[in-house]
Design a protein around this motif. Structure first.
Motif, PDB file in Angstrom:
ATOM      1  N   LYS A  58       1.089  -0.762   0.247  1.00 12.95           N
ATOM      2  CA  LYS A  58       0.102  -0.119   0.029  1.00 12.95           C
ATOM      3  C   LYS A  58       0.496   1.614   0.462  1.00 12.95           C
ATOM      4  O   LYS A  58       0.348   1.918  -0.944  1.00 12.95           O
ATOM      5  CB  LYS A  58      -1.194  -0.604   1.540  1.00 12.95           C
ATOM      6  N   ALA A  59       1.869   1.173   1.011  1.00  9.85           N
ATOM      7  CA  ALA A  59       2.587   2.923   1.158  1.00  9.85           C
ATOM      8  C   ALA A  59       3.610   2.807  -0.615  1.00  9.85           C
ATOM      9  O   ALA A  59       4.013   3.268  -0.805  1.00  9.85           O
ATOM     10  CB  ALA A  59       3.677   2.078   2.124  1.00  9.85           C
ATOM     11  N   GLN A  62       0.953   3.766  -2.852  1.00  9.02           N
ATOM     12  CA  GLN A  62       0.676   5.810  -2.920  1.00  9.02           C
ATOM     13  C   GLN A  62       1.532   6.477  -3.236  1.00  9.02           C
ATOM     14  O   GLN A  62       1.314   7.280  -3.778  1.00  9.02           O
ATOM     15  CB  GLN A  62       0.100   5.510  -1.017  1.00  9.02           C
ATOM     16  N   SER A  65       1.899   6.521  -7.256  1.00  4.90           N
ATOM     17  CA  SER A  65       1.157   7.519  -7.601  1.00  4.90           C
ATOM     18  C   SER A  65       1.724   8.827  -7.637  1.00  4.90           C
ATOM     19  O   SER A  65       1.043   9.995  -8.141  1.00  4.90           O
ATOM     20  CB  SER A  65      -0.667   7.590  -6.949  1.00  4.90           C
ATOM     21  N   ALA A  66       2.361   8.867  -5.741  1.00  3.10           N
ATOM     22  CA  ALA A  66       2.770  11.004  -5.731  1.00  3.10           C
ATOM     23  C   ALA A  66       3.864  11.143  -6.310  1.00  3.10           C
ATOM     24  O   ALA A  66       3.955  11.951  -7.470  1.00  3.10           O
ATOM     25  CB  ALA A  66       3.307  10.790  -4.858  1.00  3.10           C
ATOM     26  N   HIS A  70      -0.711  10.982 -10.741  1.00  4.10           N
ATOM     27  CA  HIS A  70      -1.882  10.289 -10.787  1.00  4.10           C
ATOM     28  C   HIS A  70      -1.219   8.994 -11.281  1.00  4.10           C
ATOM     29  O   HIS A  70      -0.935   8.413 -11.968  1.00  4.10           O
ATOM     30  CB  HIS A  70      -3.088  10.513 -10.483  1.00  4.10           C
ATOM     31  N   PRO A  73      -3.918   2.524  -8.666  1.00  5.63           N
ATOM     32  CA  PRO A  73      -3.518   1.578  -7.647  1.00  5.63           C
ATOM     33  C   PRO A  73      -3.364   0.255  -8.544  1.00  5.63           C
ATOM     34  O   PRO A  73      -3.213  -0.644  -7.850  1.00  5.63           O
ATOM     35  CB  PRO A  73      -4.591   2.176  -6.844  1.00  5.63           C
ATOM     36  N   THR A  76      -0.725  -0.374 -10.579  1.00  4.08           N
ATOM     37  CA  THR A  76       0.833  -0.856  -9.467  1.00  4.08           C
ATOM     38  C   THR A  76       1.025  -1.824  -8.901  1.00  4.08           C
ATOM     39  O   THR A  76       1.244  -3.015  -8.795  1.00  4.08           O
ATOM     40  CB  THR A  76       0.740   0.631  -8.701  1.00  4.08           C
ATOM     41  N   GLN A 159      10.203   9.665  -4.654  1.00  6.98           N
ATOM     42  CA  GLN A 159       9.660   8.697  -3.388  1.00  6.98           C
ATOM     43  C   GLN A 159       9.338   7.813  -3.624  1.00  6.98           C
ATOM     44  O   GLN A 159       9.561   7.003  -2.215  1.00  6.98           O
ATOM     45  CB  GLN A 159       8.121   9.195  -3.287  1.00  6.98           C
ATOM     46  N   THR A 160       9.732   6.693  -4.894  1.00 10.07           N
ATOM     47  CA  THR A 160       9.168   5.573  -4.571  1.00 10.07           C
ATOM     48  C   THR A 160      10.608   5.371  -4.349  1.00 10.07           C
ATOM     49  O   THR A 160      10.385   3.730  -3.359  1.00 10.07           O
ATOM     50  CB  THR A 160       8.645   4.886  -5.828  1.00 10.07           C
TER      51      THR A 160
END
Length: 481
Positions: A58-59, A62, A65-66, A70, A73, A76, A159-160
């Protein structure tokens, strides 16, 4: 490098390279000191990678997507999480068999075998479009073969990449898997390190630089590149099936896939039928796009503008642009960075969209008249990562398979081969070097080491000893048979 195995680059490029080389030397020393990883350790590493993805999916979704602005999900979970877990599971289940030595039959009492041996430390440079799959996917073969790895994820998904680095530090020791964060300058330094093998996934242009840097240290490379993968539509193909299966992949991740169809070759006169089928399929799949959570944004402003420029260039040079956006919805939006799928008809080779890899939801369509024209056209261009052929005639399918060269060929579908673990995945020529997935990844990241044990009488050695007169007579008798 932090105690968690995450490297934050120095601001000075020369210092960064020195620090990276220190990390690599430490990992190489650790690999030699601890000796070959046994099957239990290899399976443990693979299982820890699986747990990392399952426990943090889940993290990770997210974060992706950030990074995209967008990202669907579902896409992903399918492409980056579940598919990657299955790759790791497949390796964990089969590594004991893969690692068994192969016995070779030899005369004169000699015993010989081929023993797969770990290479050492493998470098992985992964891209932004599937940041987890193309980082952890290669690790299935790398870990199964008994290697350790240094990973450089893309700076375009910060971020990923940062979350991935943090998670790797929780699940792995620094000498098992290290993550290097940084921009393209750091990636360039990374590619110049003396790894035991280097894996790069990205563009053909950058791939040339990576291979050139690796050559300085004679580092073997696996390059998964891309190029322009064609869809060839035969006269007997079902045009609705063609539209549905092609656009399924062209809209997945908004076409930001190295295997995404890059252009279509269709019999002259089928353009209207293709357009009607495409419009109907998109209406069924996406009631809206701009505010639809199932439709992914383009990764960056720069990439978004590049795609718009490709459309504008094609339009200016005479192409017919068919937007497949839902009724009363814009074809593209620069704030959301979402571009609806488009058909580009009447394309010519002087248009940029027929020269560059698209990496987006735009599909150029060329027409042909003679049945062999698509084969000739494909063979006049660099070899693609995949080719997709739609048609029912088995003789024509076989002719196309034998007359064209591509990393893979899929008949009556698009991209199906990538999810079959026992198939090698990779390009040929400009679309890549080497292949992995399943046992092919294990072999790619292993050295096939011959081990020979001489017989007690050493008979094969005796034939090389002087004097040679009698032995030469035997050889001449053999040659005169």
């Amino acid at each position: 490098m932090s105690s968690q195995g995450v490297y934050q680059p120095s601001l000075d490029t020369n210092s960064a390279f020195g620090e990276l080389r220190t990390i690599l030397n430490s990992m190489k020393s650790a690999h030699i000191k601890t000796g070959p990883a046994d099957i239990a350790l290899r399976q443990d590493r693979l299982q820890r990678a699986i747990r990392l993805l399952k426990e943090n999916h889940k993290a990770l979704a997210q974060a992706m997507s950030a990074d995209f602005g967008h990202r669907s999900p579902y896409q992903t979970l399918v492409a980056d999480i579940v598919t990657t877990i299955r790759m790791l599971q497949h390796a964990a289940e089969h590594v004991a068999t893969w690692a068994e030595p192969e016995t070779i039959a030899v005369d004169n009492g000699i015993q010989a075998r081929i023993q797969p041996q770990a290479l050492g430390v493998v470098g992985i440079i992964s891209p932004w479009n599937f940041p987890i799959n193309l980082s952890f996917g290669p690790l299935a073969g790398v870990f199964a073969a008994g290697n350790t790895a240094m990973l450089k994820p893309s700076e375009l998904t910060p971020q990923t990449s940062e979350l991935m680095a943090e998670l790797v530090g929780r699940y792995f020791e620094p000498m098992e898997l290290a993550v290097v964060l940084g921009d393209s300058d750091i990636a360039q330094q990374f590619s110049a390190l003396p790894f035991d093998h280097l894996v790069f996934t990205g563009s053909t242009t950058v791939g040339k630089h990576v291979m050139r840097a690796a050559a300085e240290n004679l580092v073997p490379v696996t390059l998964e590149l891309g190029g322009k993968s064609p869809v060839v539509v035969a006269a007997d193909a079902n045009i609705r099936t063609v539209a549905e299966r092609t656009l399924t992949i062209k809209t997945f991740n908004a076409g930001q896939i190295c295997l995404s169809p890059d252009y279509m070759l269709i019999p002259q006169g089928q353009e209207d039928a293709l357009t009607d089928a495409a419009q109907q399929f998109i209406r069924q799949s996406f009631a809206t796009m701009q505010d639809n959570p199932d439709y992914t944004a383009i990764i960056s402003d720069r990439h978004y503008q590049r795609l718009i420029d490709l459309l504008d260039d094609a339009r200016a040079k005479g192409a017919r642009i068919i937007s497949l956006a839902p009724t009363e919805e814009v074809a593209y939006d620069e704030v959301r960075r979402k571009i609806a799928p488009h058909l580009i008809l009447d394309v010519t080779d002087d248009m940029l969209i027929m020269q560059e890899e698209i990496f987006g939801p735009l599909l150029p369509v060329r027409t042909y008249q003679a049945a062999d024209e698509p084969i000739d056209y494909i063979n006049q261009h660099p070899r693609p990562l995949a080719a997709y052929y739609f048609g029912e005639d088995t003789a024509q399918q076989e002719k196309f398979a034998n007359s064209t060269t591509s990393g893979a060929l899929v008949i009556n579908d698009v991209m199906t081969h990538a999810s079959i673990e026992d198939l090698p995945f990779g390009g040929v020529g400009a679309s890549g070097i080497g292949a992995y997935h399943g046992i092919h990844g294990f072999r790619r990241f292993s050295h096939a080491k011959p081990i020979v044990e001489q017989s007690k009488d050493g008979i094969s050695n005796l034939r090389l000893r002087a004097p040679y007169a009698d032995k030469q007579a035997q050889l001449e008798a053999f040659l005169n048979q």
